[in-house]
Design a protein around this motif. Sequence first.
Motif, mmCIF file in Angstrom:
data_model
loop_
_atom_site.group_PDB
_atom_site.id
_atom_site.type_symbol
_atom_site.label_atom_id
_atom_site.label_comp_id
_atom_site.label_asym_id
_atom_site.label_seq_id
_atom_site.Cartn_x
_atom_site.Cartn_y
_atom_site.Cartn_z
ATOM 1 N N LEU A 80 -5.945 -80.015 -6.155
ATOM 2 C CA LEU A 80 -7.185 -80.744 -5.887
ATOM 3 C C LEU A 80 -7.245 -81.211 -4.428
ATOM 4 O O LEU A 80 -8.304 -81.158 -3.788
ATOM 5 C CB LEU A 80 -7.306 -81.941 -6.838
ATOM 6 C CG LEU A 80 -8.688 -82.563 -6.941
ATOM 7 C CD1 LEU A 80 -9.704 -81.593 -7.517
ATOM 8 C CD2 LEU A 80 -8.640 -83.825 -7.806
ATOM 9 N N MET A 96 -8.812 -87.229 -20.079
ATOM 10 C CA MET A 96 -8.107 -88.397 -20.613
ATOM 11 C C MET A 96 -8.669 -89.685 -20.024
ATOM 12 O O MET A 96 -8.893 -90.658 -20.721
ATOM 13 C CB MET A 96 -6.624 -88.285 -20.309
ATOM 14 C CG MET A 96 -6.006 -87.091 -21.017
ATOM 15 S SD MET A 96 -4.225 -87.026 -20.865
ATOM 16 C CE MET A 96 -4.072 -86.486 -19.168
ATOM 17 N N ALA A 146 1.596 -71.334 -5.086
ATOM 18 C CA ALA A 146 1.448 -72.777 -4.835
ATOM 19 C C ALA A 146 2.297 -73.260 -3.658
ATOM 20 O O ALA A 146 3.074 -74.194 -3.775
ATOM 21 C CB ALA A 146 1.752 -73.586 -6.099
ATOM 22 N N ASP A 157 -1.774 -75.057 -9.219
ATOM 23 C CA ASP A 157 -1.450 -76.486 -9.173
ATOM 24 C C ASP A 157 0.011 -76.757 -9.480
ATOM 25 O O ASP A 157 0.373 -77.858 -9.892
ATOM 26 C CB ASP A 157 -2.339 -77.225 -10.180
ATOM 27 C CG ASP A 157 -2.390 -78.713 -9.892
ATOM 28 O OD1 ASP A 157 -2.299 -79.084 -8.713
ATOM 29 O OD2 ASP A 157 -2.495 -79.513 -10.847
ATOM 30 N N THR A 158 0.846 -75.789 -9.251
ATOM 31 C CA THR A 158 2.246 -75.893 -9.644
ATOM 32 C C THR A 158 2.937 -77.135 -9.074
ATOM 33 O O THR A 158 3.807 -77.714 -9.699
ATOM 34 C CB THR A 158 2.997 -74.619 -9.201
ATOM 35 O OG1 THR A 158 2.329 -73.512 -9.790
ATOM 36 C CG2 THR A 158 4.442 -74.632 -9.628
ATOM 37 N N ARG A 159 2.555 -77.539 -7.890
ATOM 38 C CA ARG A 159 3.165 -78.724 -7.283
ATOM 39 C C ARG A 159 2.150 -79.860 -7.116
ATOM 40 O O ARG A 159 2.324 -80.745 -6.282
ATOM 41 C CB ARG A 159 3.838 -78.358 -5.960
ATOM 42 C CG ARG A 159 5.027 -77.447 -6.209
ATOM 43 C CD ARG A 159 5.668 -76.834 -5.003
ATOM 44 N NE ARG A 159 6.683 -75.896 -5.465
ATOM 45 C CZ ARG A 159 6.426 -74.607 -5.752
ATOM 46 N NH1 ARG A 159 5.213 -74.120 -5.579
ATOM 47 N NH2 ARG A 159 7.393 -73.840 -6.210
ATOM 48 N N GLY A 160 1.084 -79.796 -7.888
ATOM 49 C CA GLY A 160 0.156 -80.923 -7.957
ATOM 50 C C GLY A 160 -0.838 -81.032 -6.811
ATOM 51 O O GLY A 160 -1.604 -81.990 -6.750
ATOM 52 N N LEU A 161 -0.830 -80.057 -5.902
ATOM 53 C CA LEU A 161 -1.671 -80.200 -4.712
ATOM 54 C C LEU A 161 -3.027 -79.495 -4.826
ATOM 55 O O LEU A 161 -3.808 -79.513 -3.863
ATOM 56 C CB LEU A 161 -0.951 -79.664 -3.465
ATOM 57 C CG LEU A 161 0.404 -80.267 -3.097
ATOM 58 C CD1 LEU A 161 0.755 -79.929 -1.646
ATOM 59 C CD2 LEU A 161 0.440 -81.775 -3.294
ATOM 60 N N SER A 165 -7.020 -84.375 -15.882
ATOM 61 C CA SER A 165 -6.984 -85.837 -15.997
ATOM 62 C C SER A 165 -8.272 -86.443 -16.532
ATOM 63 O O SER A 165 -8.241 -87.426 -17.274
ATOM 64 C CB SER A 165 -6.701 -86.463 -14.620
ATOM 65 O OG SER A 165 -5.397 -86.170 -14.203
ATOM 66 N N PRO A 170 2.974 -76.657 -18.525
ATOM 67 C CA PRO A 170 4.014 -77.464 -17.883
ATOM 68 C C PRO A 170 5.038 -78.025 -18.855
ATOM 69 O O PRO A 170 6.059 -78.524 -18.432
ATOM 70 C CB PRO A 170 3.227 -78.586 -17.209
ATOM 71 C CG PRO A 170 1.885 -78.593 -17.846
ATOM 72 C CD PRO A 170 1.646 -77.227 -18.386
ATOM 73 N N PHE A 171 4.769 -77.944 -20.145
ATOM 74 C CA PHE A 171 5.709 -78.511 -21.088
ATOM 75 C C PHE A 171 6.517 -77.427 -21.798
ATOM 76 O O PHE A 171 7.238 -77.680 -22.733
ATOM 77 C CB PHE A 171 4.966 -79.398 -22.096
ATOM 78 C CG PHE A 171 4.117 -80.400 -21.384
ATOM 79 C CD1 PHE A 171 4.708 -81.478 -20.750
ATOM 80 C CD2 PHE A 171 2.756 -80.233 -21.282
ATOM 81 C CE1 PHE A 171 3.942 -82.383 -20.043
ATOM 82 C CE2 PHE A 171 1.981 -81.133 -20.587
ATOM 83 C CZ PHE A 171 2.579 -82.215 -19.958
ATOM 84 N N PRO A 176 -0.714 -80.531 -24.691
ATOM 85 C CA PRO A 176 -1.536 -81.191 -23.657
ATOM 86 C C PRO A 176 -1.756 -80.271 -22.466
ATOM 87 O O PRO A 176 -0.852 -79.578 -22.007
ATOM 88 C CB PRO A 176 -0.694 -82.405 -23.243
ATOM 89 C CG PRO A 176 0.259 -82.621 -24.367
ATOM 90 C CD PRO A 176 0.537 -81.267 -24.941
ATOM 91 N N LYS A 199 8.634 -73.283 -16.194
ATOM 92 C CA LYS A 199 8.174 -74.425 -15.421
ATOM 93 C C LYS A 199 7.347 -74.032 -14.210
ATOM 94 O O LYS A 199 6.491 -74.777 -13.759
ATOM 95 C CB LYS A 199 9.369 -75.245 -14.946
ATOM 96 C CG LYS A 199 10.057 -75.985 -16.071
ATOM 97 C CD LYS A 199 11.099 -76.923 -15.472
ATOM 98 C CE LYS A 199 11.679 -77.823 -16.570
ATOM 99 N NZ LYS A 199 12.493 -78.899 -16.023
ATOM 100 N N GLY A 200 7.665 -72.873 -13.643
ATOM 101 C CA GLY A 200 7.009 -72.522 -12.392
ATOM 102 C C GLY A 200 5.559 -72.108 -12.535
ATOM 103 O O GLY A 200 4.850 -71.983 -11.544
#
Lengths: 320, 320
Positions: free
Chosen positions: B226, B306, B191, B220-224, B303, B251-252, B299, B256-257
């Motif tokens: 998409l 939800m 990522a 998607d480790t750092r949210g990028l 997205s 992620p929970f 979870p 964490k990585g």
Amino acid sequence: MSDLPSRVTINEDGPREGFQIESATIATGQKVELVDALSETGLKEIQVTSFVHPKRVPSMADAEEVVRLVRMRSDVRYTGLFLNEQGLRRALATGRLHIRGSISLTASAAFLARNQNATPDGQRQARCDMVRLLQSEGIPVDAGGVNAAFGCNFEGEIPLERLMATVRDVFDLADELGVRIETLGLSDTMAWATPKAIRSAVGAIRSRYPDVRISLHLHDTRGLALANALAGLQMGVDDFDASIGGLGGCPFAAHKGAAGNLCTEDFAFMCEEMGIDTGLDLERLVAAAELAERIVGHPLPGSVKMGGLLSRYRAAANAA
Amino acid sequence: MSDLPSRVTINEDGPREGFQIESATIATGQKVELVDALSETGLKEIQVTSFVHPKRVPSMADAEEVVRLVRMRSDVRYTGLFLNEQGLRRALATGRLHIRGSISLTASAAFLARNQNATPDGQRQARCDMVRLLQSEGIPVDAGGVNAAFGCNFEGEIPLERLMATVRDVFDLADELGVRIETLGLSDTMAWATPKAIRSAVGAIRSRYPDVRISLHLHDTRGLALANALAGLQMGVDDFDASIGGLGGCPFAAHKGAAGNLCTEDFAFMCEEMGIDTGLDLERLVAAAELAERIVGHPLPGSVKMGGLLSRYRAAANAA
């Protein structure tokens, strides 16, 4: 990607967006602690609270107290949301906020009718009254905006023609009121935007109003906020609202539809990694996001706070 | 956005990516239930398991059993990951999987050394041996790939020149082995990719190898993920790996990585909303994501499950 700006402005909305919808009662001191932490990240504008009726939004009943207690930096503008004269009076009375007027209209008549029991004419009249009040107080009005700019849960898609008609209404109203609009905000209030729609909208507005700075307010309800922000960047947009940790909705609570805003630290991370200057300290932003998470007491959606910044890996790799 | 493809292929990796890292023991029947649900969504390729040593990855010890129990559709290709001859033999022995060979090299020598105790030469030799084995079994080898294509936690950035050198190594090796590479996969294993890096890489590869189909595997480790996928789409990429619900990391949890892959239903939603045909049933994808979430018991990051699809709002708006 040649239209990427070299620098972006990120306006922090987290304290206002987040705390107004959190069901748990957050202590005033914790709200202040978060704003104080955000003040040290390089952000230049932070919306700290909302002056709404305490009976309607009990979590904002301490608005004045929050504003009074925040350790304000002289190089940061602190703002508060107000929706009517009473809210404006309360914001003014704090004597500590940057007050700025905006002419915002809603692109969806169905949303106005169903959500606010209002009509487009009624909304236009309310905006006129507010602007005249601001002008009489000597408060600058220099921004415009369109809410529900891309779609509406009650009305469906907002076609580009409708968006452009609403933008024209905003500028017409501004002309009528002697207001010069410098920034036009597009708000994807109900998270209907796509990267394609963002590009179309920004392109159309830029062609018609080349001197106006465009700002984006993007909700992440369907996970597209960062991709939508990228589409904005690619069109040269350099002004974004964002919310630390993605505050502004609780994806693990009952109200599923109310997910948060574009996540400040994830967006700032993406920008910085692409060489776009945010002026922000990513490490401090991540620390503020972790603080926000501790305060609300449940996981917030931001990814970088979990995945970690790349700076430490780079430093270790360079040292090796 | 003129280079957006009209249609994309999404290859589902969730069962393999997800179940291999979930700490809880997932019952074989539940894995099968998820694969069966995915089979009814329109997906054409699903990676159902991984043939790794059960002592190393105990959660995959039931690989054969999963493959045996899945209700296979004739229009879906079911695959399994194998990393060595023993894994290949096990995959072949099931008699039910689509086996396909790939020549994948790793762009980071540091990653090879630190993570796999290997050298680039050693990896190249292992790939040669595997391809010759596949060829001797009459199994087609038609894909290539680069792992850690954009950056590495041990080495830092992978500059474009290094990526291109690795791509060239892949093609050289293919020539040597008489393999014609039709698809080249770029894997953002750790990522590090940004939309800008994706565009640069895809552009450079396309210029040099115009006839090769490029495929992206994005973590998607750092949210990028998409936003990176969007950048790929904008460059005309039409082949993506994805993972239902964003399976592939928790992620929970403690690690964490290890966040998940590009989320299948969020990516499919973005594509469909931009008029890009995925061939997928979004409602069934969301139901499968909800099932995955129930199975793992925590979870998952997706997205849309939800926030909800827009189709229902559209239907209600049209009816009003």
